[in-house]
Design a protein around this motif. Structure first.
Motif, PDB file in Angstrom:
ATOM      1  N   VAL A 172       0.659  -1.006   0.031  1.00 56.34           N
ATOM      2  CA  VAL A 172       0.117   0.047   0.087  1.00 56.34           C
ATOM      3  C   VAL A 172       0.858   1.249   0.091  1.00 56.34           C
ATOM      4  N   ASP A 173       0.634   2.172  -1.056  1.00 59.80           N
ATOM      5  CA  ASP A 173       1.791   3.078  -1.207  1.00 59.80           C
ATOM      6  C   ASP A 173       0.887   4.332  -1.141  1.00 59.80           C
ATOM      7  N   ILE A 174       1.020   5.352  -0.212  1.00 58.16           N
ATOM      8  CA  ILE A 174       0.257   6.617  -0.269  1.00 58.16           C
ATOM      9  C   ILE A 174       0.748   7.801  -1.304  1.00 58.16           C
ATOM     10  N   GLU A 175      -0.018   7.938  -2.180  1.00 56.66           N
ATOM     11  CA  GLU A 175       0.081   8.936  -3.238  1.00 56.66           C
ATOM     12  C   GLU A 175      -0.503  10.131  -3.139  1.00 56.66           C
ATOM     13  N   VAL A 176       0.118  11.212  -2.603  1.00 55.73           N
ATOM     14  CA  VAL A 176      -0.943  12.656  -2.468  1.00 55.73           C
ATOM     15  C   VAL A 176      -1.078  13.042  -3.995  1.00 55.73           C
TER      16      VAL A 176
END
Length: 375
Positions: free
Chosen positions: A103-107
């Protein structure tokens, strides 16, 4: 859609026998910074279909295929509810194994806007003599009582989209290439409202009014210099590098740049600042130099130094004129292409500086009990 037709995005489940259905299924729509998006809600019917989240590539000639890793937004997969994720076996498949996931948080651009980042919009308009006498219908600055001229259309098209991201709706508006009253000095950085100490106009309508008033008071002259207005905005951008503000300069022009070397140096310097530049070319002139400034194919450079990132978007207005004379459609097409690169340019600056969006403020909740005041 552009042809005034509607496109179905999705359907909810059916809830029978109630006038107040509480639908469970949620829809996530793609957001486009550069477009005005209209939504329509209709009653839908049960069709029993599934929603496809992702399709892998086809792996042939094996009973044990291994698919390539893929990336899918969490909102599309489960709307952020990790406990709701389930896997359905394909027909004739005995087992599917999930090897790993991350899970990669990408703003996004909107995360910064919700966190309070302010978009500051500045307009710069070409008042050089090559535009023609504003009193004549052949002039690009001609104020017809029946329709907007090309400058006004470009300004209105871009401004009406971008003004929604500026909380105070106060826009600096500049002109260049004109002789100013009362002494006739040539300026490449003058306030359209006549107040150099406070060049801000109220809303895009205020900018339009200041533009029309300037046409009545200044004398079109020349040459066509871009660097003064670019440096003007860059001075403000240089003072706010913490991600709380981002600056967008719209230049509307008809001609060939006279200070190309200085303009390229100004753009290279501005590329390290929280700033983007939009150039709209109006009229029939050749705009080869503008294409060079755009930097999509070859990154712009000055004296051996390349721009840190691409911050310029150029479009010729004539490519967006609708053949049927529908100016509203022309303006919508122009705004879409002109503004399309702004979110990526914005994110490029924030990411290279390691600037994260501030948390969005909590939504306002009215007090549950009336406030009692004792006198």
């Amino acid at each position: 859609m552009g042809n005034k037709e509607w496109r179905e995005y999705g359907r909810t489940e059916v809830i029978d026998n109630t006038l107040n259905p509480d639908f469970v299924r949620k829809f996530m729509l793609d957001y486009f910074f550069e477009e005005r998006q209209n939504l329509r809600f209709d009653l839908s019917n049960e069709d029993g279909t599934f929603t496809i989240c992702h399709k892998t590539e086809v792996v042939k000639n094996t009973l044990n295929p291994v698919w390539q890793a893929f990336k899918i937004p969490v909102r599309a997969l489960c709307n952020g509810d990790y406990d709701s994720i389930s896997f359905v076996l394909l027909p004739n498949a005995s087992q599917v194994t999930l090897l790993s996931f991350l899970v990669d948080i990408e703003v996004t651009f909107l995360d910064y806007i919700k966190g309070g980042t302010q978009i500051n919009f500045t307009v710069a308009i070409d008042f050089t003599a090559s535009n023609g006498n504003p009193a004549q219908p052949t002039s690009l600055h001609y104020m017809s009582p029946y329709q907007l001229n090309a400058y006004a259309m470009a300004l209105k098209a871009v401004g009406e989209i971008i003004q929604d991201y500026d909380s105070d709706k106060m826009f600096p508006a500049l002109g260049f290439g004109a002789k100013l009253p009362p002494d006739g000095r040539v300026s490449h950085e003058f306030a359209l409202n006549g107040n150099p100490q406070n060049p801000y106009c109220t809303g895009i309508d205020g900018v339009m009014e200041a533009y029309y008033q300037s046409l009545k008071s200044v004398q079109l002259y020349g040459p066509t210099n871009f660097s003064p207005v670019i440096n003007h905005v860059a001075r403000y951008a240089a003072s706010v590098k913490d991600g709380s503000q981002y600056f967008v300069l719209l230049i509307i022009t008809d001609g060939v740049i006279s200070d190309m070397a200085q303009t390229k140096e100004s753009i290279v310097n501005a590329a390290s600042l929280p700033m983007s530049i939009i150039i709209v070319g109006v009229g029939p002139a050749e705009f080869d130099a503008m294409v060079e400034l755009d930097g999509d194919e070859v990154r712009i450079s000055s004296r051996g130094r390349f721009a840190e990132r691409d911050i310029v978007q150029f479009v010729p207005f004539r490519d967006y004129i609708d053949r049927t004379g529908n100016h509203i459609l022309s303006m919508a097409r122009l705004a879409k292409d002109v503004l399309a690169e702004i979110p990526d340019q914005f994110l490029s600056y924030m990411r290279t500086r390691g600037i994260k969006p501030s948390p969005a403020p909590p939504p306002y909740s009215p007090p549950s009990q009336p406030i009692q005041t004792q006198i």
